[in-house]
Design a protein around this motif. Sequence first.
Motif, PDB file in Angstrom:
ATOM      1  N   MET A  65       0.813  -1.208   0.000  1.00  0.00           N
ATOM      2  CA  MET A  65       0.000   0.000   0.000  1.00  0.00           C
ATOM      3  C   MET A  65       0.852   1.266   0.000  1.00  0.00           C
ATOM      4  N   ARG A  66       2.175   1.081   0.112  1.00  0.00           N
ATOM      5  CA  ARG A  66       3.128   2.203   0.109  1.00  0.00           C
ATOM      6  C   ARG A  66       2.861   3.138   1.290  1.00  0.00           C
ATOM      7  N   GLY A  67       2.506   4.389   1.050  1.00  0.00           N
ATOM      8  CA  GLY A  67       2.330   5.335   2.139  1.00  0.00           C
ATOM      9  C   GLY A  67       3.657   5.758   2.743  1.00  0.00           C
ATOM     10  N   LEU A  68       3.593   6.470   3.890  1.00  0.00           N
ATOM     11  CA  LEU A  68       4.771   7.028   4.548  1.00  0.00           C
ATOM     12  C   LEU A  68       5.603   7.804   3.526  1.00  0.00           C
ATOM     13  N   GLU A  69       6.884   7.519   3.395  1.00  0.00           N
ATOM     14  CA  GLU A  69       7.732   8.286   2.480  1.00  0.00           C
ATOM     15  C   GLU A  69       7.557   7.877   1.017  1.00  0.00           C
ATOM     16  N   GLN A  70       6.705   6.878   0.777  1.00  0.00           N
ATOM     17  CA  GLN A  70       6.431   6.459  -0.604  1.00  0.00           C
ATOM     18  C   GLN A  70       4.999   6.798  -1.024  1.00  0.00           C
ATOM     19  N   SER A  71       4.402   7.766  -0.358  1.00  0.00           N
ATOM     20  CA  SER A  71       3.016   8.126  -0.669  1.00  0.00           C
ATOM     21  C   SER A  71       2.855   8.691  -2.077  1.00  0.00           C
ATOM     22  N   TYR A  72       3.944   9.133  -2.677  1.00  0.00           N
ATOM     23  CA  TYR A  72       3.856   9.614  -4.059  1.00  0.00           C
ATOM     24  C   TYR A  72       3.555   8.460  -5.019  1.00  0.00           C
ATOM     25  N   LYS A  73       3.875   7.220  -4.626  1.00  0.00           N
ATOM     26  CA  LYS A  73       3.550   6.048  -5.448  1.00  0.00           C
ATOM     27  C   LYS A  73       2.107   5.602  -5.226  1.00  0.00           C
ATOM     28  N   GLU A 104       7.909  -1.749  16.530  1.00  0.00           N
ATOM     29  CA  GLU A 104       6.652  -1.180  16.996  1.00  0.00           C
ATOM     30  C   GLU A 104       6.485   0.272  16.560  1.00  0.00           C
ATOM     31  N   ASN A 105       7.539   1.071  16.627  1.00  0.00           N
ATOM     32  CA  ASN A 105       7.423   2.496  16.322  1.00  0.00           C
ATOM     33  C   ASN A 105       7.019   2.743  14.870  1.00  0.00           C
ATOM     34  N   THR A 106       7.708   2.085  13.932  1.00  0.00           N
ATOM     35  CA  THR A 106       7.364   2.296  12.527  1.00  0.00           C
ATOM     36  C   THR A 106       5.993   1.707  12.209  1.00  0.00           C
ATOM     37  N   LEU A 107       5.650   0.597  12.851  1.00  0.00           N
ATOM     38  CA  LEU A 107       4.326   0.008  12.641  1.00  0.00           C
ATOM     39  C   LEU A 107       3.233   0.975  13.076  1.00  0.00           C
ATOM     40  N   MET A 108       3.420   1.642  14.210  1.00  0.00           N
ATOM     41  CA  MET A 108       2.407   2.577  14.699  1.00  0.00           C
ATOM     42  C   MET A 108       2.209   3.742  13.726  1.00  0.00           C
ATOM     43  N   ARG A 109       3.278   4.185  13.090  1.00  0.00           N
ATOM     44  CA  ARG A 109       3.152   5.252  12.095  1.00  0.00           C
ATOM     45  C   ARG A 109       2.284   4.797  10.926  1.00  0.00           C
ATOM     46  N   LYS A 110       2.536   3.586  10.463  1.00  0.00           N
ATOM     47  CA  LYS A 110       1.736   3.066   9.350  1.00  0.00           C
ATOM     48  C   LYS A 110       0.287   2.861   9.777  1.00  0.00           C
ATOM     49  N   MET A 111       0.085   2.344  10.974  1.00  0.00           N
ATOM     50  CA  MET A 111      -1.276   2.118  11.461  1.00  0.00           C
ATOM     51  C   MET A 111      -2.067   3.418  11.531  1.00  0.00           C
ATOM     52  N   GLU A 112      -1.407   4.494  11.910  1.00  0.00           N
ATOM     53  CA  GLU A 112      -2.090   5.786  12.002  1.00  0.00           C
ATOM     54  C   GLU A 112      -2.532   6.265  10.621  1.00  0.00           C
ATOM     55  N   GLU A 113      -1.674   6.091   9.621  1.00  0.00           N
ATOM     56  CA  GLU A 113      -2.062   6.461   8.256  1.00  0.00           C
ATOM     57  C   GLU A 113      -3.274   5.663   7.800  1.00  0.00           C
ATOM     58  N   LYS A 387     -19.363   5.880  -1.292  1.00  0.00           N
ATOM     59  CA  LYS A 387     -20.413   6.161  -0.318  1.00  0.00           C
ATOM     60  C   LYS A 387     -19.879   6.216   1.113  1.00  0.00           C
ATOM     61  N   VAL A 388     -18.582   5.997   1.278  1.00  0.00           N
ATOM     62  CA  VAL A 388     -17.974   6.067   2.604  1.00  0.00           C
ATOM     63  C   VAL A 388     -16.796   7.033   2.544  1.00  0.00           C
ATOM     64  N   SER A 389     -16.353   7.449   3.708  1.00  0.00           N
ATOM     65  CA  SER A 389     -15.288   8.446   3.801  1.00  0.00           C
ATOM     66  C   SER A 389     -13.974   7.811   4.231  1.00  0.00           C
ATOM     67  N   ARG A 390     -12.913   8.582   4.095  1.00  0.00           N
ATOM     68  CA  ARG A 390     -11.597   8.148   4.580  1.00  0.00           C
ATOM     69  C   ARG A 390     -11.705   7.668   6.023  1.00  0.00           C
ATOM     70  N   GLY A 391     -11.046   6.575   6.305  1.00  0.00           N
ATOM     71  CA  GLY A 391     -11.061   6.040   7.659  1.00  0.00           C
ATOM     72  C   GLY A 391     -12.183   5.055   7.923  1.00  0.00           C
ATOM     73  N   PHE A 392     -13.003   4.762   6.904  1.00  0.00           N
ATOM     74  CA  PHE A 392     -14.077   3.783   7.093  1.00  0.00           C
ATOM     75  C   PHE A 392     -13.514   2.379   7.322  1.00  0.00           C
ATOM     76  N   GLY A 393     -12.411   2.062   6.664  1.00  0.00           N
ATOM     77  CA  GLY A 393     -11.795   0.745   6.826  1.00  0.00           C
ATOM     78  C   GLY A 393     -11.353   0.507   8.257  1.00  0.00           C
ATOM     79  N   LYS A 394     -11.430  -0.745   8.693  1.00  0.00           N
ATOM     80  CA  LYS A 394     -11.082  -1.110  10.064  1.00  0.00           C
ATOM     81  C   LYS A 394      -9.984  -2.172  10.076  1.00  0.00           C
ATOM     82  N   PRO A 395      -9.196  -2.206  11.162  1.00  0.00           N
ATOM     83  CA  PRO A 395      -8.166  -3.247  11.258  1.00  0.00           C
ATOM     84  C   PRO A 395      -8.791  -4.636  11.315  1.00  0.00           C
TER      85      PRO A 395
END
Length: 405
Positions: A65-73, A104-113, A387-395
Amino acid sequence: MTEELDLLIEGKIYSNGEIVEAYLGVVDGKVAGIWISGTFKYREKRALESKEVALPGMMDIHVHMRGLEQSYKEDWFSGTEAALRGGVTAILDMPNNKPWIRDENTLMRKMEEAKNMALVDYGFYLGVPRSAGELDKVKDFVVGIKIYPDEISDYLDPILQRAKELGLFRIFHAEVEGDEVKGIRTVMKFIEKYGGHITHVSSAEGVRLLLSAKSQGIEVSMDTCPHYIWLTERDIDWRGYVRPRIKSSMDMTVIKSSVKSCLFDAISTDHAPHTEEEKKGGATGIPGLETALPLLFTSVYKGEFPLKAIDLYSRNPADIFGVKKGCFLPGNDADIVIYDYSDRRKIRGSDFSSKAKFTPFEGFEVVGRVSSVYIRGVLALDEGDLKVSRGFGKPIVRGKSFHFE
């Protein structure tokens, strides 16, 4: 049926390798049941058109899913919108980001995104950590660990042992110097001890080795990808550079035959977006979330694969991870894809929601399209409209899997 349903879908329903004319009921975001006939109370009803079918939501166990420093992809919004439009209601994300997700630290950053942006449900793999103890810190937040070719060494033993004790999935990219067969033989010494899964199997010999291992009682499972099912090395240009590489027509024939016989445990896309500039420069990886289900449905529609092959991208992945998704069993999440097969269309990368607007399947004709998607009983996509907004997805909450406990 005396209980009032939140949603009743009437029409063609896919269930356990068959399509039946039936009623599919939803209560509190869960599947209530499938009935051939009956009298129902409901708040909302959807009658399917003659060439629409209700499929379970697809689950993709190998996504970048990329994200973080690869969000341009790709970022968690664009990538999960691509998933939604492809009928994929749950994805499992790989750890090879910038930064690499090993602790744990890098995982938490991804989880927040993901929490703030995802449109579909999601889970995470951890990269191989520096110590086995790191797994105890993240065991409630990841579904497993991903092992890459350059990480295959005796250093893995205590990590794989602890992962097995914690019930975390062990998924291997099996290549050594670009050789998949050599890679499979190398990782099997770990899989024989701890069990494991080999992803994106691309070769006839790889299939043979893994089926042989299964026949010997070794706890190993495997998946393949659409680009190995429907493409050969003669079919591709820069848009088809992947790892493992796409191989010969003989390899494709064996892969396709193994899908037809449902010998694979799952299909995954290895969705891995890049910019066009990176891709033309030799980057490996392709977007796949928006093409996998149409390609699979087309082969089923044409009679090349049995209906049961749909389970390879829905029920089987969910079962592997002990997740209550992927089929219409009562109590499962009501993840429903309404697939309209009334016409044919050509795949165009320019139509993608993914930031990667290219595909090796450019111009392929497919039967139908995803019309609507429900996730946990909520209408998330309808005739192309979100029909749903950002953040609708759940872990995704990992359950007790029948694999490798």
